[in-house]
Write an enzyme that holds these catalytic residues in place. Structure first.
Site, short mmCIF file in Angstrom:
data_model
loop_
_atom_site.label_atom_id
_atom_site.label_comp_id
_atom_site.label_asym_id
_atom_site.label_seq_id
_atom_site.Cartn_x
_atom_site.Cartn_y
_atom_site.Cartn_z
N THR A 67 -0.58 6.33 -9.95
CA THR A 67 -0.44 6.51 -11.39
C THR A 67 0.55 5.49 -11.96
O THR A 67 0.29 4.87 -12.99
CB THR A 67 0.04 7.95 -11.70
OG1 THR A 67 -0.92 8.86 -11.16
CG2 THR A 67 0.21 8.18 -13.18
N ASN A 146 -13.24 8.02 -7.92
CA ASN A 146 -12.67 9.14 -7.17
C ASN A 146 -13.54 10.39 -7.18
O ASN A 146 -13.42 11.24 -6.33
CB ASN A 146 -11.27 9.47 -7.68
CG ASN A 146 -11.20 9.56 -9.17
OD1 ASN A 146 -11.57 8.63 -9.88
ND2 ASN A 146 -10.72 10.68 -9.68
N GLN A 174 -8.77 4.72 -4.29
CA GLN A 174 -9.73 5.43 -3.42
C GLN A 174 -10.40 4.49 -2.41
O GLN A 174 -11.10 4.96 -1.52
CB GLN A 174 -10.81 6.12 -4.26
CG GLN A 174 -10.29 7.27 -5.11
CD GLN A 174 -9.93 8.51 -4.29
OE1 GLN A 174 -10.32 8.67 -3.13
NE2 GLN A 174 -9.15 9.40 -4.89
N THR A 232 16.84 1.92 -6.35
CA THR A 232 16.97 1.78 -4.90
C THR A 232 15.62 2.09 -4.25
O THR A 232 14.96 3.07 -4.59
CB THR A 232 18.04 2.75 -4.36
OG1 THR A 232 19.27 2.39 -4.97
CG2 THR A 232 18.17 2.67 -2.85
N CYS A 320 -6.97 16.09 -10.10
CA CYS A 320 -6.10 16.06 -11.27
C CYS A 320 -6.75 16.75 -12.47
O CYS A 320 -6.07 17.27 -13.32
CB CYS A 320 -5.76 14.63 -11.64
SG CYS A 320 -5.55 13.61 -10.21
N1 PLP Z 1 -6.43 6.34 -9.35
C1 PLP Z 1 -7.37 6.99 -8.66
C2 PLP Z 1 -8.75 6.40 -8.60
C3 PLP Z 1 -7.09 8.19 -8.02
O1 PLP Z 1 -8.04 8.84 -7.34
C4 PLP Z 1 -5.77 8.70 -8.11
C5 PLP Z 1 -5.42 10.01 -7.49
O2 PLP Z 1 -6.23 10.91 -7.41
C6 PLP Z 1 -4.80 7.98 -8.82
C7 PLP Z 1 -5.18 6.81 -9.44
C8 PLP Z 1 -3.40 8.47 -8.94
O3 PLP Z 1 -2.70 8.21 -7.76
P1 PLP Z 1 -1.33 9.00 -7.44
O4 PLP Z 1 -1.75 10.37 -7.01
O5 PLP Z 1 -0.72 8.23 -6.31
O6 PLP Z 1 -0.49 8.98 -8.65
#
Ligand code: PLP
Length: 380
Positions: A67, A146, A174, A232, A320
């Site tokens: 993210t 995803n 992914q 850090t 999510c």
């Molecule tokens: N991008 C994609 C395609 C994802 O599948 C995900 C997580 O499901 C993310 C971004 C977000 O990653 P993170 O969980 O490390 O914040």
């Protein structure tokens, strides 16, 4: 059956990390010996990540996960190149880490084109090229989706972006460990990744930034990560990320071949055993572990609960968005009706999945779908 949501940290990865919590706890910026040891380890991990992408170590910037990498890539590139233009191109099936960042940028005065996809979730490179305007500064298209696992034609889109001298970002969260990546061949300028999707720890990721590409710094503070991302370093996380990416990229084709067999057995079995079920995503151009199927006349959440009660962990849409209750924006962009989109199940296979798991799902799932349909018989 939910490896796309997250994976366990592999014991070898954990072993590599552990000393950096305790004995070798030094701050990589400290000049005394345990600080220097930590610095060497961090730089070793940077090399491991770079090797996995065909990049140079100096092009890898550690951050807190997928993210953050997506936020940084988009906001950082948009703000750094605002003088050249304010138009951004992305797809309508991106992760919310990209889509919501684009919405934020729209509120900041940027213009965003959300490209359509076909019924398999594929972005058409010709449509990307047609969307380019004189003021386009950034194209962002994910490497693999995803939810439905569709693998996008990233090399072709990268070549188009490169030809038009537009920055190209890809969310490869992914794809790592499943799709061979070469940032040179694929003309990628910015790439996001996240360790917990490939048997590394949570809360650590990286952004690849091609040498010479300007992006604004994301977190202001100390001089870490060449001053671009202060704070850090998360040394144990970084060591875990390095160990995990090296491990998972050792035999991409072998692992993919094993998963593809399991995946296809699962897809064929479910489509055969469950009437009125349809596969979502591309039949071949999909992640080796991804299964996404809609079952007419059921509620996806109820299905998940009953599967959970039988010891099967799956998801509807992405982990999510499961909580939001909205039909998947990915499936609706692919033309799946909202009701059917809400009746979909994603199973994502990985290192924890064996043949016996697939057989167990095949023995369990059809009966559960039948039970749910019997509760609402009018809907099929
Ligand atoms: N991008 C994609 C395609 C994802 O599948 C995900 C997580 O499901 C993310 C971004 C977000 O990653 P993170 O969980 O490390 O914040």
């Amino acid at each position: 059956m939910d490896h796309s949501a997250t994976t366990p940290t592999h014991p070898d990865v954990l072993d590599a990390m552990l000393p950096y919590f305790t004995r070798q706890f030094g701050n990589p910026s400290s000049l005394y010996s345990i600080g220097r040891q930590a610095r060497r380890a961090v730089e070793g991990a940077r090399e491991q990540v770079a090797n996995a992408l065909g990049a140079a170590p100096g092009e890898i910037f550690f951050c807190a996960g997928g993210t953050e990498a997506d936020n940084w890539a988009l906001k950082g590139a948009a703000h750094a190149h605002r003088g050249r233009g304010t138009h951004i191109i992305t797809s309508s099936i991106e992760h919310h880490a990209v889509l919501h960042t684009c919405e934020y940028l729209e509120a900041q005065g940027f213009r965003v084109t959300y490209l359509p996809v076909d019924r398999y979730g594929l972005v058409d490179p010709d449509v990307v090229e047609e969307a380019i305007c004189a003021d386009t500064i950034l194209i962002s298209v994910m490497m693999a989706n995803n939810e439905v696992g569709t693998i996008e034609p990233i090399g072709t889109i990268g070549e188009i972006a490169n030809r038009h001298e537009i920055l190209f970002h890809t969310d490869a969260v992914q794809a790592i460990g499943h799709v061979p990546i070469d940032v040179e061949k694929m003309h990628i300028d910015l790439l996001s990744l996240s360790a917990h999707k490939f048997y590394g720890p949570k809360g650590i990721g990286a952004l690849f930034v091609r040498d010479g590409v300007e992006i604004e710094r994301f977190i202001h503070g100390g001089g870490q990560e060449k001053g671009r991302r202060a704070g850090t370093e998360n040394t144990p996380g970084i060591i875990g990320l390095g160990a995990a990416i090296e491990r998972v990229c050792r035999d991409i084709e072998g692992n993919a071949a094993r998963l593809r067999l399991l995946r296809d057995r699962l897809i064929d079995g479910v489509l055969r055993e469950v009437p009125h079920s349809t596969l979502n995503g591309h039949p071949e151009q999909r992640l080796p572990g991804n299964v996404n199927i809609s079952f007419q006349g059921i509620n996806g959440e109820a299905l998940l609960l009953l599967l959970d009660a039988s010891g099967i962990y799956g998801s509807t849409g992405s982990a999510c968005s499961s909580a939001s209750g909205e039909p998947s924006h990915v499936l609706t962009a692919m033309g799946v009706a909202p009701l059917l989109a809400g009746a979909s199940l994603r199973l994502s296979l990985g290192e924890l999945t064996g043949e016996e798991d697939v057989e167990y799902v095949l023995a369990t799932l059809p009966g559960i779908v039948e039970r749910l349909r019997a509760m609402a018989p009018q809907s099929v």
